[in-house]
Write an enzyme that holds these catalytic residues in place. Structure first.
Site, PDB file in Angstrom:
ATOM      1  N   ASP A  50       1.358   0.632   0.396  1.00 44.35           N
ATOM      2  CA  ASP A  50       1.791  -0.530  -0.382  1.00 44.35           C
ATOM      3  C   ASP A  50       2.061  -1.681   0.581  1.00 44.35           C
ATOM      4  O   ASP A  50       2.957  -1.602   1.430  1.00 44.35           O
ATOM      5  CB  ASP A  50       3.075  -0.185  -1.154  1.00 44.35           C
ATOM      6  CG  ASP A  50       3.522  -1.335  -2.047  1.00 44.35           C
ATOM      7  OD1 ASP A  50       3.053  -1.398  -3.194  1.00 44.35           O
ATOM      8  OD2 ASP A  50       4.320  -2.172  -1.582  1.00 44.35           O
ATOM      9  N   TYR A  55       4.126  -9.975   3.039  1.00 41.98           N
ATOM     10  CA  TYR A  55       4.606  -9.240   4.220  1.00 41.98           C
ATOM     11  C   TYR A  55       3.895  -9.689   5.500  1.00 41.98           C
ATOM     12  O   TYR A  55       4.337  -9.354   6.600  1.00 41.98           O
ATOM     13  CB  TYR A  55       4.428  -7.726   4.062  1.00 41.98           C
ATOM     14  CG  TYR A  55       5.045  -7.122   2.815  1.00 41.98           C
ATOM     15  CD1 TYR A  55       6.005  -7.787   2.071  1.00 41.98           C
ATOM     16  CD2 TYR A  55       4.663  -5.853   2.377  1.00 41.98           C
ATOM     17  CE1 TYR A  55       6.555  -7.236   0.924  1.00 41.98           C
ATOM     18  CE2 TYR A  55       5.217  -5.287   1.242  1.00 41.98           C
ATOM     19  CZ  TYR A  55       6.150  -5.987   0.510  1.00 41.98           C
ATOM     20  OH  TYR A  55       6.681  -5.421  -0.617  1.00 41.98           O
ATOM     21  N   LYS A  80      -0.345  -7.420  -3.115  1.00 47.43           N
ATOM     22  CA  LYS A  80       0.302  -8.245  -4.156  1.00 47.43           C
ATOM     23  C   LYS A  80       0.015  -9.723  -3.926  1.00 47.43           C
ATOM     24  O   LYS A  80       0.077 -10.202  -2.785  1.00 47.43           O
ATOM     25  CB  LYS A  80       1.821  -8.026  -4.133  1.00 47.43           C
ATOM     26  CG  LYS A  80       2.219  -6.559  -4.099  1.00 47.43           C
ATOM     27  CD  LYS A  80       3.716  -6.339  -4.112  1.00 47.43           C
ATOM     28  CE  LYS A  80       4.048  -4.907  -3.723  1.00 47.43           C
ATOM     29  NZ  LYS A  80       4.263  -4.705  -2.278  1.00 47.43           N
ATOM     30  N   HIS A 112       3.259 -10.407  -7.599  1.00 47.02           N
ATOM     31  CA  HIS A 112       4.440  -9.927  -6.867  1.00 47.02           C
ATOM     32  C   HIS A 112       5.753 -10.239  -7.595  1.00 47.02           C
ATOM     33  O   HIS A 112       6.634  -9.386  -7.689  1.00 47.02           O
ATOM     34  CB  HIS A 112       4.429 -10.533  -5.457  1.00 47.02           C
ATOM     35  CG  HIS A 112       5.231  -9.780  -4.466  1.00 47.02           C
ATOM     36  ND1 HIS A 112       4.886  -9.695  -3.142  1.00 47.02           N
ATOM     37  CD2 HIS A 112       6.374  -9.071  -4.569  1.00 47.02           C
ATOM     38  CE1 HIS A 112       5.780  -8.967  -2.495  1.00 47.02           C
ATOM     39  NE2 HIS A 112       6.694  -8.585  -3.351  1.00 47.02           N
ATOM     40  N   LEU A 194      15.440   3.981  -1.330  1.00 48.84           N
ATOM     41  CA  LEU A 194      16.572   4.397  -0.490  1.00 48.84           C
ATOM     42  C   LEU A 194      17.596   3.266  -0.379  1.00 48.84           C
ATOM     43  O   LEU A 194      18.465   3.295   0.506  1.00 48.84           O
ATOM     44  CB  LEU A 194      16.060   4.806   0.904  1.00 48.84           C
ATOM     45  CG  LEU A 194      14.955   5.874   0.881  1.00 48.84           C
ATOM     46  CD1 LEU A 194      14.351   6.082   2.274  1.00 48.84           C
ATOM     47  CD2 LEU A 194      15.503   7.191   0.332  1.00 48.84           C
ATOM     48  N   LYS A 234       9.578   3.386   3.082  1.00 47.45           N
ATOM     49  CA  LYS A 234       9.150   2.811   4.364  1.00 47.45           C
ATOM     50  C   LYS A 234       9.935   3.482   5.476  1.00 47.45           C
ATOM     51  O   LYS A 234      11.156   3.642   5.399  1.00 47.45           O
ATOM     52  CB  LYS A 234       9.413   1.312   4.367  1.00 47.45           C
ATOM     53  CG  LYS A 234       9.184   0.624   5.713  1.00 47.45           C
ATOM     54  CD  LYS A 234      10.463   0.491   6.519  1.00 47.45           C
ATOM     55  CE  LYS A 234      10.204   0.008   7.939  1.00 47.45           C
ATOM     56  NZ  LYS A 234      11.432   0.052   8.768  1.00 47.45           N
ATOM     57  N   SER A 235       9.245   3.893   6.535  1.00 56.28           N
ATOM     58  CA  SER A 235       9.925   4.273   7.773  1.00 56.28           C
ATOM     59  C   SER A 235       9.015   3.933   8.939  1.00 56.28           C
ATOM     60  O   SER A 235       7.808   4.136   8.858  1.00 56.28           O
ATOM     61  CB  SER A 235      10.261   5.768   7.800  1.00 56.28           C
ATOM     62  OG  SER A 235      10.865   6.051   9.042  1.00 56.28           O
ATOM     63  N   ARG A 240      10.737  10.671  10.534  1.00 57.68           N
ATOM     64  CA  ARG A 240      11.222  10.370   9.178  1.00 57.68           C
ATOM     65  C   ARG A 240      10.052  10.195   8.201  1.00 57.68           C
ATOM     66  O   ARG A 240      10.153  10.545   7.030  1.00 57.68           O
ATOM     67  CB  ARG A 240      12.117   9.124   9.210  1.00 57.68           C
ATOM     68  CG  ARG A 240      13.388   9.365  10.007  1.00 57.68           C
ATOM     69  CD  ARG A 240      14.474   8.366   9.704  1.00 57.68           C
ATOM     70  NE  ARG A 240      14.313   7.097  10.380  1.00 57.68           N
ATOM     71  CZ  ARG A 240      14.810   6.806  11.591  1.00 57.68           C
ATOM     72  NH1 ARG A 240      15.490   7.721  12.267  1.00 57.68           N
ATOM     73  NH2 ARG A 240      14.636   5.618  12.120  1.00 57.68           N
ATOM     74  N   ASN A 244       9.798  12.395   4.783  1.00 58.46           N
ATOM     75  CA  ASN A 244       9.695  11.769   3.456  1.00 58.46           C
ATOM     76  C   ASN A 244       8.487  12.257   2.665  1.00 58.46           C
ATOM     77  O   ASN A 244       8.345  11.922   1.486  1.00 58.46           O
ATOM     78  CB  ASN A 244       9.652  10.245   3.596  1.00 58.46           C
ATOM     79  CG  ASN A 244      10.955   9.663   4.110  1.00 58.46           C
ATOM     80  OD1 ASN A 244      11.981  10.353   4.127  1.00 58.46           O
ATOM     81  ND2 ASN A 244      10.929   8.409   4.520  1.00 58.46           N
TER      82      ASN A 244
END
Ligand SMILES: NC(=O)C1=CN([C@@H]2O[C@H](COP(=O)(O)OP(=O)(O)OC[C@H]3O[C@@H](n4cnc5c(N)ncnc54)[C@H](OP(=O)(O)O)[C@@H]3O)[C@@H](O)[C@H]2O)C=CC1
Ligand SMILES: O=C(O)C(=O)[C@@H](O)[C@H](O)C(=O)CO
Length: 280
Positions: A50, A55, A80, A112, A194, A234-235, A240, A244
């Protein structure tokens, strides 16, 4: 070396396609780091990404995918349309730039933010319908749309979005918008699952994670999946990232699910769609 991809369920969309329920989010992954981070995510086994024009990291996502050798048909890429590009010619130009960055095809393209305080959401949705007809964009959807915004699209006689990507996490469950989506056959994507890290300071979630012998992240992501929503944590940390993905070998009981939902206190992690009109 790429890890075997776990069996990730597919969620049927109202246009006949199906989206992997779990993916990888890229908000706040700096453009300069994105190729490396997405390469690590691909190696961990992620196949659904995504991103967004906002971004500034679509190029890095595209470079990582091109270099990975993973067949394109095994991937799902969402991006988006940015807030400054709702007008038709700007939207068409922005779409071309995203297609170029992402290797020539977009699986899912979202509006978006609705910006309904300035514009009629039906106008940008008409442009999205044109984009889907004329470009290699397979599915179209919305993000941060309120029930009133969704109603406006149907009042205007337009098609139903495939997904609505909205904030949803234990502190902001967003069930009224989720119900409006369910009524219209729109799949829900839960952003900031999260709560951008806030869940890690929660004593009740820590206790539950000890009870089920899973990390807090795994417990919360499992809660999102069992609610039936699509999710992409997201990480930037490979360990991690792997953690996830390990969500399919345990289940939360109804009681545990309810105890997480009961943490709702109306605190948002991000902006309110009724007022957010940032145009970068
Ligand atoms: N449509 C929209 O308006 C929006 C869409 N989104 C989408 O949703 C995605 C996810 O939401 P996002 O806001 O990024 O936040 P998340 O809720 O996914 O939280 C990300 C934070 O959690 C940390 N984290 C992740 N996994 C773990 C773990 N296992 N243990 C400990 N810490 C962990 C990360 O740190 P670290 O990197 O150090 O591991 C990061 O600080 C975005 O990336 C974006 O794709 C997000 C916001 C708005
Ligand atoms: O991440 C996104 O997709 C967003 O739209 C948000 O991050 C939003 O832009 C925001 O939180 C700005 O502060």
């Amino acid at each position: 070396m790429t890890a075997p991809t776990p069996q990730i369920p597919l969620i049927d969309l109202n246009d006949g396609r199906a989206i992997p329920q779990l993916g990888f989010g890229t908000y706040q992954v700096p453009p300069a780091d994105t190729e490396k981070v997405v390469t690590a995510a691909l190696e961990a086994g992620y196949r659904h990404f995504d991103t967004a024009q906002m971004y500034g990291n679509e190029d890095g996502v595209g470079r990582a995918i091109a270099a990975s050798g993973v067949p394109r048909e095994e991937l799902w890429l969402t991006t988006k349309l940015n807030n400054s590009f709702h007008e038709r010619s700007a939207a068409l130009e922005a779409t071309e730039r995203s297609l170029e960055a992402l290797g020539g095809r977009i699986d899912l393209y979202l509006v978006h933010w609705p910006l309904a305080m300035h514009d009629d959401v039906a106008r940008v949705w008409e442009v999205m319908e044109e984009v889907r007809s004329d470009h290699p964009v397979d599915s179209i959807g919305v993000s941060n749309f309120t029930p009133a915004n969704l109603a406006r699209l149907s009042e205007a006689g337009l098609s139903t979005p495939t997904v609505n990507q909205i904030e949803s996490n234990p502190y902001f469950v967003n069930d009224a918008v989720r119900a409006a989506c369910a009524d219209r056959g729109i799949a829900v994507e839960a952003w900031s699952p999260l709560a951008q890290g806030a869940v890690f300071d929660d004593p009740q979630l820590t206790a539950l994670s000890e009870q089920v012998d899973r990390s807090v992240s795994q417990v919360v992501l499992r809660w999102v999946l069992q609610r039936g929503d699509i999710v992409f944590p997201k990480s930037s940390n490979p360990e991690r990232m792997r953690q996830n993905l390990e969500l399919f070998d345990f289940e939360l009981t109804d009681e545990q699910m309810a105890s997480i939902s009961a943490l709702h206190n109306g605190t948002r992690s991000g902006p309110d769609p009724d007022t957010f009109d940032w145009r970068g």
